[in-house]
Design an enzyme around this catalytic site. Structure first.
Site, PDB file in Angstrom:
ATOM      1  N   ASN A   9     -61.823  56.764  -8.722  1.00 11.52           N
ATOM      2  CA  ASN A   9     -61.076  56.830  -9.980  1.00 11.52           C
ATOM      3  C   ASN A   9     -61.206  55.464 -10.657  1.00 11.52           C
ATOM      4  O   ASN A   9     -60.590  54.491 -10.222  1.00 11.52           O
ATOM      5  CB  ASN A   9     -59.610  57.154  -9.654  1.00 11.52           C
ATOM      6  CG  ASN A   9     -58.704  57.089 -10.871  1.00 11.52           C
ATOM      7  OD1 ASN A   9     -59.176  56.969 -12.004  1.00 11.52           O
ATOM      8  ND2 ASN A   9     -57.404  57.175 -10.639  1.00 11.52           N
ATOM      9  N   TRP A  10     -62.026  55.417 -11.719  1.00 14.91           N
ATOM     10  CA  TRP A  10     -62.302  54.134 -12.370  1.00 14.91           C
ATOM     11  C   TRP A  10     -61.179  53.728 -13.322  1.00 14.91           C
ATOM     12  O   TRP A  10     -61.227  52.638 -13.905  1.00 14.91           O
ATOM     13  CB  TRP A  10     -63.637  54.206 -13.119  1.00 14.91           C
ATOM     14  CG  TRP A  10     -64.827  54.453 -12.221  1.00 14.91           C
ATOM     15  CD1 TRP A  10     -64.814  54.566 -10.852  1.00 14.91           C
ATOM     16  CD2 TRP A  10     -66.188  54.614 -12.617  1.00 14.91           C
ATOM     17  NE1 TRP A  10     -66.088  54.797 -10.386  1.00 14.91           N
ATOM     18  CE2 TRP A  10     -66.954  54.823 -11.440  1.00 14.91           C
ATOM     19  CE3 TRP A  10     -66.854  54.605 -13.855  1.00 14.91           C
ATOM     20  CZ2 TRP A  10     -68.335  55.030 -11.476  1.00 14.91           C
ATOM     21  CZ3 TRP A  10     -68.229  54.811 -13.880  1.00 14.91           C
ATOM     22  CH2 TRP A  10     -68.958  55.016 -12.696  1.00 14.91           C
ATOM     23  N   LYS A  11     -60.219  54.601 -13.515  1.00 14.59           N
ATOM     24  CA  LYS A  11     -59.058  54.338 -14.386  1.00 14.59           C
ATOM     25  C   LYS A  11     -59.513  53.829 -15.759  1.00 14.59           C
ATOM     26  O   LYS A  11     -60.578  54.227 -16.233  1.00 14.59           O
ATOM     27  CB  LYS A  11     -58.085  53.371 -13.692  1.00 14.59           C
ATOM     28  CG  LYS A  11     -57.717  53.867 -12.286  1.00 14.59           C
ATOM     29  CD  LYS A  11     -56.526  53.179 -11.712  1.00 14.59           C
ATOM     30  CE  LYS A  11     -56.299  53.655 -10.282  1.00 14.59           C
ATOM     31  NZ  LYS A  11     -55.073  53.136  -9.701  1.00 14.59           N
ATOM     32  N   GLU A 165     -51.151  60.436  -2.226  1.00 10.94           N
ATOM     33  CA  GLU A 165     -51.214  59.021  -2.588  1.00 10.94           C
ATOM     34  C   GLU A 165     -49.803  58.440  -2.628  1.00 10.94           C
ATOM     35  O   GLU A 165     -49.098  58.590  -3.638  1.00 10.94           O
ATOM     36  CB  GLU A 165     -51.854  58.878  -3.969  1.00 10.94           C
ATOM     37  CG  GLU A 165     -53.266  59.419  -4.049  1.00 10.94           C
ATOM     38  CD  GLU A 165     -54.050  58.721  -5.143  1.00 10.94           C
ATOM     39  OE1 GLU A 165     -55.082  58.142  -4.824  1.00 10.94           O
ATOM     40  OE2 GLU A 165     -53.614  58.732  -6.308  1.00 10.94           O
ATOM     41  N   SER A 211     -55.107  52.005  -1.746  1.00 10.83           N
ATOM     42  CA  SER A 211     -55.726  50.792  -1.198  1.00 10.83           C
ATOM     43  C   SER A 211     -56.764  51.079  -0.108  1.00 10.83           C
ATOM     44  O   SER A 211     -56.868  50.334   0.869  1.00 10.83           O
ATOM     45  CB  SER A 211     -54.647  49.823  -0.692  1.00 10.83           C
ATOM     46  OG  SER A 211     -53.833  49.403  -1.781  1.00 10.83           O
ATOM     47  N   GLY A 232     -59.282  53.922  -5.870  1.00 12.97           N
ATOM     48  CA  GLY A 232     -59.141  53.294  -7.186  1.00 12.97           C
ATOM     49  C   GLY A 232     -59.941  52.007  -7.233  1.00 12.97           C
ATOM     50  O   GLY A 232     -61.151  51.997  -7.454  1.00 12.97           O
ATOM     51  N   GLY A 233     -59.271  50.880  -7.004  1.00 11.55           N
ATOM     52  CA  GLY A 233     -59.876  49.552  -7.153  1.00 11.55           C
ATOM     53  C   GLY A 233     -61.244  49.405  -6.491  1.00 11.55           C
ATOM     54  O   GLY A 233     -62.201  48.903  -7.105  1.00 11.55           O
TER      55      GLY A 233
HETATM   56  C1  PEP Z   1     -55.536  55.498  -7.112  1.00 17.55           C
HETATM   57  O1  PEP Z   1     -55.109  55.027  -8.146  1.00 17.55           O
HETATM   58  O2  PEP Z   1     -55.766  56.724  -7.024  1.00 17.55           O
HETATM   59  C2  PEP Z   1     -55.747  54.603  -5.996  1.00 17.55           C
HETATM   60  C3  PEP Z   1     -55.784  55.119  -4.813  1.00 17.55           C
HETATM   61  O3  PEP Z   1     -55.860  53.260  -6.291  1.00 17.55           O
HETATM   62  P1  PEP Z   1     -56.178  52.065  -5.254  1.00 17.55           P
HETATM   63  O4  PEP Z   1     -57.317  52.543  -4.373  1.00 17.55           O
HETATM   64  O5  PEP Z   1     -56.574  50.928  -6.125  1.00 17.55           O
HETATM   65  O6  PEP Z   1     -54.960  51.850  -4.468  1.00 17.55           O
END
Ligand code: PEP
Length: 249
Positions: A9-11, A165, A211, A232-233
């Protein structure tokens, strides 16, 4: 056997040329790897789709509206996503719930519409830290699953993906322990089994998100009820995301 999935998920992080460059790098590293999905911002879907054409990497969107067309300024319809080659859509992400007032009822409508359009919904659920600390994780998850998926046909449920999540683990560097993540994912599968039967529940891939990085992906995905990860990140780095996808057991 359930499908394995690693979704990025590149947001709201990359412009069109940055997205295309990341897609090119992923094509090199992961073009032949099954079960990989990337979800760029709407504005970059076409460019990323063009870069990924002919590869195994599927395109997904981060949200959509449930109407087909009309006076809904700023919204994006499911048919607009399929036009661009999207096969997946993230629904009910905690950031949508937290910042944009997304409700379980809205998630339910979106899920039904997405499925009707042949998109695979990735329905996100997860508790806040206050819920976990108060021992209310299961109550919150039960409510989100019931509200987001109530009244759906069994065939629709069999075709979706659920992402667990925990909100306190998103973008914070804190991950749930493997055992805690497994326990909630098993609970979710049990909720699906109660409502739709074990046959359907056994077919639904359940992802963990929060994360995830290359260093913890294999242990998380090694859990019995965790079929993949929503990232995400770490999905913004081609090498890190490729390492996560290669960690699928
Ligand atoms: C997300 O936003 O779906 C996510 C899991 O973010 P991150 O991996 O950055 O915690």
């Amino acid at each position: 056997m359930r499908a394995r999935l690693v979704a990025g998920n590149w947001k709201m992080n990359l412009g069109v040329s940055e997205s295309a460059a990341l897609a090119r790098a992923l094509r090199e590293n992961l073009g032949g790897t099954p079960g990989v999905v990337v979800c760029p911002p709407f504005t970059a879907l076409a460019a990323v789709g063009a870069e990924l054409r002919g590869t195994n990497i599927a395109l997904g969107a981060q949200n959509m509206y449930w109407e087909e067309r009309g006076a809904f300024t700023g919204e994006v319809a499911p048919g607009m996503l399929t036009d661009l080659g999207c096969r997946y859509v993230i629904l009910g992400h905690s950031e949508r719930r937290q910042f944009f007032g997304e409700t379980d009822a809205g998630v339910r409508q979106k899920t039904m519409t997405a499925a009707r359009h042949g998109l695979t919904p990735v329905v996100c659920v997860g508790e806040l830290l206050v819920h976990r600390e108060a021992g209310r994780t299961e109550d919150v998850i039960r409510e989100q699953v019931a509200g987001g998926l109530s009244g759906l046909a069994v065939e629709t449920v069999e075709g979706l993906v659920v992402a667990y999540e925990p909100v306190w683990a998103i973008g914070t560097g804190r991950t749930a322990t493997d055992a805690d993540a497994q326990e909630v994912c098993r609970f979710i599968r049990g909720l699906l089994a109660d409502r739709y039967g074990t046959g359907a529940a056994d077919r639904v891939p359940i992802l963990y998100g929060g994360s995830v990085k290359a260093a913890n992906a294999a242990a998380i995905m090694g859990q019995a009820d965790i079929d993949g990860v929503l990232v995400g990140g770490a999905s913004l780095s081609a090498s890190e995301f490729a390492a996560i996808a290669h960690a699928v057991p």
